[in-house]
Design a protein around this motif. Sequence first.
Motif, PDB file in Angstrom:
ATOM      1  N   CYS A 172       0.848  -1.195   0.000  1.00 49.97           N
ATOM      2  CA  CYS A 172       0.000   0.000   0.000  1.00 49.97           C
ATOM      3  C   CYS A 172       0.887   1.252   0.000  1.00 49.97           C
ATOM      4  CB  CYS A 172      -0.945  -0.010   1.190  1.00 49.97           C
ATOM      5  SG  CYS A 172      -0.162   0.442   2.732  1.00 49.97           S
ATOM      6  N   ASP A 173       0.274   2.395  -0.201  1.00 53.04           N
ATOM      7  CA  ASP A 173       1.051   3.636  -0.291  1.00 53.04           C
ATOM      8  C   ASP A 173       1.701   4.015   1.025  1.00 53.04           C
ATOM      9  OD1 ASP A 173       0.368   3.738  -2.901  1.00 53.04           O
ATOM     10  OD2 ASP A 173      -1.126   5.324  -2.713  1.00 53.04           O
ATOM     11  N   ARG A 174       1.079   3.615   2.123  1.00 51.93           N
ATOM     12  CA  ARG A 174       1.692   3.924   3.415  1.00 51.93           C
ATOM     13  C   ARG A 174       3.060   3.220   3.502  1.00 51.93           C
ATOM     14  NH1 ARG A 174      -1.215   1.623   8.413  1.00 51.93           N
ATOM     15  NH2 ARG A 174      -3.025   2.079   7.148  1.00 51.93           N
ATOM     16  N   GLY A 175       3.062   1.950   3.162  1.00 56.28           N
ATOM     17  CA  GLY A 175       4.307   1.188   3.210  1.00 56.28           C
ATOM     18  C   GLY A 175       5.329   1.703   2.211  1.00 56.28           C
ATOM     19  N   ARG A 176       4.862   2.155   1.073  1.00 58.38           N
ATOM     20  CA  ARG A 176       5.782   2.588   0.011  1.00 58.38           C
ATOM     21  C   ARG A 176       6.395   3.963   0.285  1.00 58.38           C
ATOM     22  NH1 ARG A 176       5.933   0.917  -5.564  1.00 58.38           N
ATOM     23  NH2 ARG A 176       4.079  -0.324  -5.157  1.00 58.38           N
ATOM     24  N   PHE A 177       5.605   4.835   0.909  1.00 55.27           N
ATOM     25  CA  PHE A 177       6.080   6.225   1.000  1.00 55.27           C
ATOM     26  C   PHE A 177       6.426   6.692   2.423  1.00 55.27           C
ATOM     27  CE2 PHE A 177       3.116   6.393  -2.811  1.00 55.27           C
ATOM     28  CZ  PHE A 177       4.144   6.295  -3.728  1.00 55.27           C
ATOM     29  N   ASN A 178       5.947   5.972   3.451  1.00 53.01           N
ATOM     30  CA  ASN A 178       6.139   6.483   4.826  1.00 53.01           C
ATOM     31  C   ASN A 178       7.363   5.897   5.519  1.00 53.01           C
ATOM     32  OD1 ASN A 178       3.772   7.734   4.223  1.00 53.01           O
ATOM     33  ND2 ASN A 178       2.684   7.095   6.058  1.00 53.01           N
ATOM     34  N   TRP A 179       8.491   5.959   4.858  1.00 57.75           N
ATOM     35  CA  TRP A 179       9.713   5.420   5.457  1.00 57.75           C
ATOM     36  C   TRP A 179      10.688   6.539   5.845  1.00 57.75           C
ATOM     37  CZ3 TRP A 179      13.744   7.219   2.645  1.00 57.75           C
ATOM     38  CH2 TRP A 179      13.480   7.578   1.313  1.00 57.75           C
ATOM     39  N   HIS A 180      10.385   7.787   5.510  1.00 58.82           N
ATOM     40  CA  HIS A 180      11.374   8.866   5.660  1.00 58.82           C
ATOM     41  C   HIS A 180      11.771   9.130   7.109  1.00 58.82           C
ATOM     42  CE1 HIS A 180      11.372  10.068   1.398  1.00 58.82           C
ATOM     43  NE2 HIS A 180      10.151   9.597   1.431  1.00 58.82           N
ATOM     44  N   TYR A 181      10.912   8.740   8.048  1.00 59.07           N
ATOM     45  CA  TYR A 181      11.242   8.998   9.455  1.00 59.07           C
ATOM     46  C   TYR A 181      12.565   8.348   9.860  1.00 59.07           C
ATOM     47  CZ  TYR A 181       9.666   4.273  10.645  1.00 59.07           C
ATOM     48  OH  TYR A 181       9.532   2.916  10.723  1.00 59.07           O
ATOM     49  N   VAL A 182      12.941   7.251   9.194  1.00 53.32           N
ATOM     50  CA  VAL A 182      14.180   6.569   9.613  1.00 53.32           C
ATOM     51  C   VAL A 182      15.412   7.413   9.282  1.00 53.32           C
ATOM     52  CG1 VAL A 182      13.167   4.267   9.415  1.00 53.32           C
ATOM     53  CG2 VAL A 182      14.512   5.166   7.508  1.00 53.32           C
ATOM     54  N   GLU A 183      15.257   8.380   8.358  1.00 51.41           N
ATOM     55  CA  GLU A 183      16.391   9.256   8.022  1.00 51.41           C
ATOM     56  C   GLU A 183      16.186  10.663   8.570  1.00 51.41           C
ATOM     57  OE1 GLU A 183      16.920   8.921   3.780  1.00 51.41           O
ATOM     58  OE2 GLU A 183      17.954   7.006   3.987  1.00 51.41           O
ATOM     59  N   ASP A 184      15.268  10.811   9.491  1.00 51.92           N
ATOM     60  CA  ASP A 184      14.990  12.133  10.050  1.00 51.92           C
ATOM     61  C   ASP A 184      16.214  12.643  10.820  1.00 51.92           C
ATOM     62  OD1 ASP A 184      12.049  13.569  11.312  1.00 51.92           O
ATOM     63  OD2 ASP A 184      14.053  14.158  11.951  1.00 51.92           O
ATOM     64  N   PRO A 185      16.660  13.855  10.534  1.00 52.35           N
ATOM     65  CA  PRO A 185      17.872  14.355  11.207  1.00 52.35           C
ATOM     66  C   PRO A 185      17.704  14.558  12.708  1.00 52.35           C
ATOM     67  CG  PRO A 185      16.856  16.053   9.822  1.00 52.35           C
ATOM     68  CD  PRO A 185      16.128  14.780   9.550  1.00 52.35           C
ATOM     69  N   THR A 186      16.465  14.549  13.203  1.00 58.35           N
ATOM     70  CA  THR A 186      16.285  14.745  14.652  1.00 58.35           C
ATOM     71  C   THR A 186      16.329  13.426  15.434  1.00 58.35           C
ATOM     72  OG1 THR A 186      13.864  14.612  14.534  1.00 58.35           O
ATOM     73  CG2 THR A 186      14.849  16.795  14.237  1.00 58.35           C
ATOM     74  N   ARG A 187      16.668  12.350  14.752  1.00 56.85           N
ATOM     75  CA  ARG A 187      16.724  11.064  15.484  1.00 56.85           C
ATOM     76  C   ARG A 187      17.807  11.062  16.550  1.00 56.85           C
ATOM     77  NH1 ARG A 187      17.403   5.966  12.180  1.00 56.85           N
ATOM     78  NH2 ARG A 187      18.334   5.348  14.168  1.00 56.85           N
ATOM     79  N   LEU A 243      13.713   6.001  19.148  1.00 56.74           N
ATOM     80  CA  LEU A 243      14.318   6.581  17.942  1.00 56.74           C
ATOM     81  C   LEU A 243      14.424   8.098  18.073  1.00 56.74           C
ATOM     82  CD1 LEU A 243      12.253   4.751  15.161  1.00 56.74           C
ATOM     83  CD2 LEU A 243      14.590   4.257  15.840  1.00 56.74           C
ATOM     84  N   PHE A 244      13.443   8.684  18.757  1.00 52.94           N
ATOM     85  CA  PHE A 244      13.339  10.146  18.846  1.00 52.94           C
ATOM     86  C   PHE A 244      13.218  10.590  20.302  1.00 52.94           C
ATOM     87  CE2 PHE A 244      11.719   9.096  14.655  1.00 52.94           C
ATOM     88  CZ  PHE A 244      12.342  10.042  13.863  1.00 52.94           C
ATOM     89  N   LEU A 245      13.464  11.871  20.511  1.00 53.14           N
ATOM     90  CA  LEU A 245      13.252  12.437  21.842  1.00 53.14           C
ATOM     91  C   LEU A 245      11.753  12.726  21.973  1.00 53.14           C
ATOM     92  CD1 LEU A 245      14.850  13.235  24.380  1.00 53.14           C
ATOM     93  CD2 LEU A 245      14.885  15.569  23.509  1.00 53.14           C
ATOM     94  N   THR A 246      11.015  11.699  22.266  1.00 50.55           N
ATOM     95  CA  THR A 246       9.552  11.815  22.372  1.00 50.55           C
ATOM     96  C   THR A 246       9.188  12.541  23.662  1.00 50.55           C
ATOM     97  OG1 THR A 246       9.499   9.728  23.541  1.00 50.55           O
ATOM     98  CG2 THR A 246       9.196   9.622  21.156  1.00 50.55           C
ATOM     99  N   GLU A 247       7.900  12.823  23.827  1.00 47.02           N
ATOM    100  CA  GLU A 247       7.445  13.468  25.075  1.00 47.02           C
ATOM    101  C   GLU A 247       7.805  12.593  26.272  1.00 47.02           C
ATOM    102  OE1 GLU A 247       6.185  16.567  25.421  1.00 47.02           O
ATOM    103  OE2 GLU A 247       6.750  16.658  23.301  1.00 47.02           O
ATOM    104  N   THR A 248       7.722  11.276  26.099  1.00 44.19           N
ATOM    105  CA  THR A 248       8.087  10.355  27.188  1.00 44.19           C
ATOM    106  C   THR A 248       9.594  10.411  27.437  1.00 44.19           C
ATOM    107  OG1 THR A 248       6.257   8.940  26.526  1.00 44.19           O
ATOM    108  CG2 THR A 248       7.934   7.940  27.936  1.00 44.19           C
ATOM    109  N   ALA A 289      17.956   4.026  19.796  1.00 42.67           N
ATOM    110  CA  ALA A 289      17.721   2.723  19.149  1.00 42.67           C
ATOM    111  C   ALA A 289      17.923   2.840  17.641  1.00 42.67           C
ATOM    112  CB  ALA A 289      16.300   2.263  19.450  1.00 42.67           C
ATOM    113  N   GLN A 290      18.382   1.743  17.046  1.00 42.47           N
ATOM    114  CA  GLN A 290      18.501   1.711  15.584  1.00 42.47           C
ATOM    115  C   GLN A 290      17.116   1.530  14.961  1.00 42.47           C
ATOM    116  OE1 GLN A 290      21.248  -1.411  14.542  1.00 42.47           O
ATOM    117  NE2 GLN A 290      22.985  -0.351  15.479  1.00 42.47           N
ATOM    118  N   ALA A 291      16.959   2.120  13.779  1.00 42.58           N
ATOM    119  CA  ALA A 291      15.710   1.915  13.033  1.00 42.58           C
ATOM    120  C   ALA A 291      15.736   0.520  12.412  1.00 42.58           C
ATOM    121  CB  ALA A 291      15.585   2.968  11.947  1.00 42.58           C
ATOM    122  N   PHE A 292      14.560   0.011  12.064  1.00 43.98           N
ATOM    123  CA  PHE A 292      14.500  -1.350  11.508  1.00 43.98           C
ATOM    124  C   PHE A 292      15.288  -1.461  10.200  1.00 43.98           C
ATOM    125  CE2 PHE A 292      11.519  -1.525   7.832  1.00 43.98           C
ATOM    126  CZ  PHE A 292      11.244  -0.172   7.750  1.00 43.98           C
TER     127      PHE A 292
END
Length: 689
Positions: free
Chosen positions: A290-305, A559-564, A574-577
């Motif tokens: 599906c398009d979610r799987g195809r396009f929603n991978w950019h978070y793994v390269e987010d510079p704020t990780r 992966l990120f500095l979440t609210e928690t 943590a490493q991304a998948f």
Amino acid sequence: MTKIITLTIDDQKVNVPEGTLIVNAAKMVGIDIPVFCYHPKMEPVGMCRQCLVEVGRPVIDRATGQPVIEDGQVKIQFGPKLETACTTVVSEGMVVLTRSEKARQAQKEILEFLLTSHPLDCPVCDKGGECPLQNLTMAFGPSQSRFLYDDKHHAEKHVPLGDKIWLDRERCIQCGRCIRFQEKIAGDPVLAFYQRGRATDIITNSDPPFDSIFSGNTTDICPVGALTTADFRFGARPWEMKAAASICPLCPVGCNIVFNTRREAKSGGKVVIKRVMPRQNEQVNEIWICDRGRFNWHYVEDPTRLAHPLVKKDGKLELASWQEALEATRKHIAGAQIVVVASGRLSNEDLFNLKQLADGLSGQALLYDSLPGGELTTRYGVAAGTNLGDLGAGSAILVAAADLYYEAPIWYLRVKAAAERGANLVIIHPQATRLDKYAKKLIRCEREEVAAKVQELAAELTAAENLIIFFGRTADRRLAETCASLLQGRESKPNNGLIGVWQRANDQGAWELGYKPAADLAKIVEGKVVYLAAADPAGDDPQWAEALKTAKALIVQELFLTETAKLADVVFPAQAFSERDGSYTSGERRVQRFYPATPPLGEARPDFAIAAAVASAAGLEVEGRSALRVMDKIAVSIPAFAGISYGKLAEVTEQWPIVGRGDLYYGGTTYENRQGLGVHLNKHWNIET
Ligand code: SF4
Ligand code: SF4
Ligand code: FES
């Protein structure tokens, strides 16, 4: 039993089931007949004429009904005209010539004709390097055209068909694959032909445009560069990229994917992901994603990780070494009560090690934000050998309180197809869903009433030979319990069982590994060390942020500095998948392996290794050297995983349709699966909660 037909294709004897098309029979013995409009997942339409071949059939003696024998051989009569291999079904004694002079000449002429109105932008076209038209022209086409360049169809380049897909109208060869995919396979008939002759265009007739969660698949099966993705176009050439097998982590279906990566100057010399492509697994996602799987991978390269550990000093999180972070954690957990809260975003190996940590410290391991009653799937989940692709007449499928189109899109495709094959599909949902039009029975009710409605249908559903039940979110566990009760006695029967429509890829793995539901965090955390992995309760609900402040200490793997993470005393990166290996257990209880595609970020480590390092600091022994070794531990510790190893997960068997093998025109740019089809869990736990 299906009758077997024997025929000859280019001097090779071929035995195939009755009803097989010539084009498929040829493919089965390694003979590639060029095609454009034909796609092995769709009904043939015979539009492009690229697959013309010579077909001869035995001459039958009318008096005896037997083949005429001449010079000791069956007499074969060839028709005066060539036939399209994609629409012609094999028959006994048939002789097919795909490479005769006459067939080759026709194939060449069709290519010449297609090229009369093709812009020939191969050097700048995104499809260049993996384009069936380019490849077939090189293999079968003419070296010169007799048509005039100025007569070509010209149109404005690159118009958006929606926000994800672009169309280059000059490149379209009007094969209709995209339109037919949307109509027949996706059930979203949002594309159409417009105008006629040379002016024929592909248009979208939906509002918003190209309103389908499966739109990216049309770019895989478009045999030219007419359809490209906004995400990838002009991003890289296919031959520059490497391919790493992975599993989509965004829903419980577990679609098999490939990351295409390359090292590039514009990214500072780093290896980066350029696109995500489907990888064939006929028992899971077939050749689609599906398009979610195809396009929603950019978070793994987010510079704020997060790239380095953080430790709270004087009320502020500060960069720290691994040693400092582990030492700080050791002090926090020494002598304290611990509760591990992890989500199904993590792999089996991560969850297993985190549970080892909790068990070793006499604490609890809880699954974050799970479906009430989810643990019942460890007993009533689908049996080994289940394939939604086998369901049809005689099977019943209940979808209760779940919207598969949005929550698990490829299950929507597979359930829709099963209903079209005759399965009795029943949907109970508070609102309209896109699956509704395929249902034999549709029940609208409030979420709280879904379980009661399921009970009313018990007799009808349990009368079916096979029964698959998908259940989603309601307020309590009554729905899961009611659904499970309908499946009693079917626990080890393939094509039967309970499937949780989880929010995350590996909730199933967590249940199988013995996690318990994290029902009310606020009541559990007070005065304890709370160890959170891949879970952000404070970000999800501000009330939980307040509850977490009552904990003795907060350790977070993220992966990120979440609210928690912002509230934590220690944060481990943590490493991304995409940077590591591991495995997920899909909602259909299939364990599947993913592989590293890009190097890890900074000092981030895989979650299973972080858990093992923390365990070691606390004086426990937990395997953390590799995901493979952790899986070996799982296999000997958890009965449902007995016999599973990374070697087994990497096994493949031949699949139909054949895709890849160097040619792209047959199935499109879906990747052939060479890295593993995964393994079904073959036992059920008898967990009581
Ligand atoms: S856009 Fe591609 S798939 Fe669609 S009709 Fe044109 S060539 Fe075929
Ligand atoms: S259906 Fe689910 S697993 Fe498959 S590509 Fe979409 S989000 Fe990923
Ligand atoms: S007519 Fe056979 S592939 Fe198009």
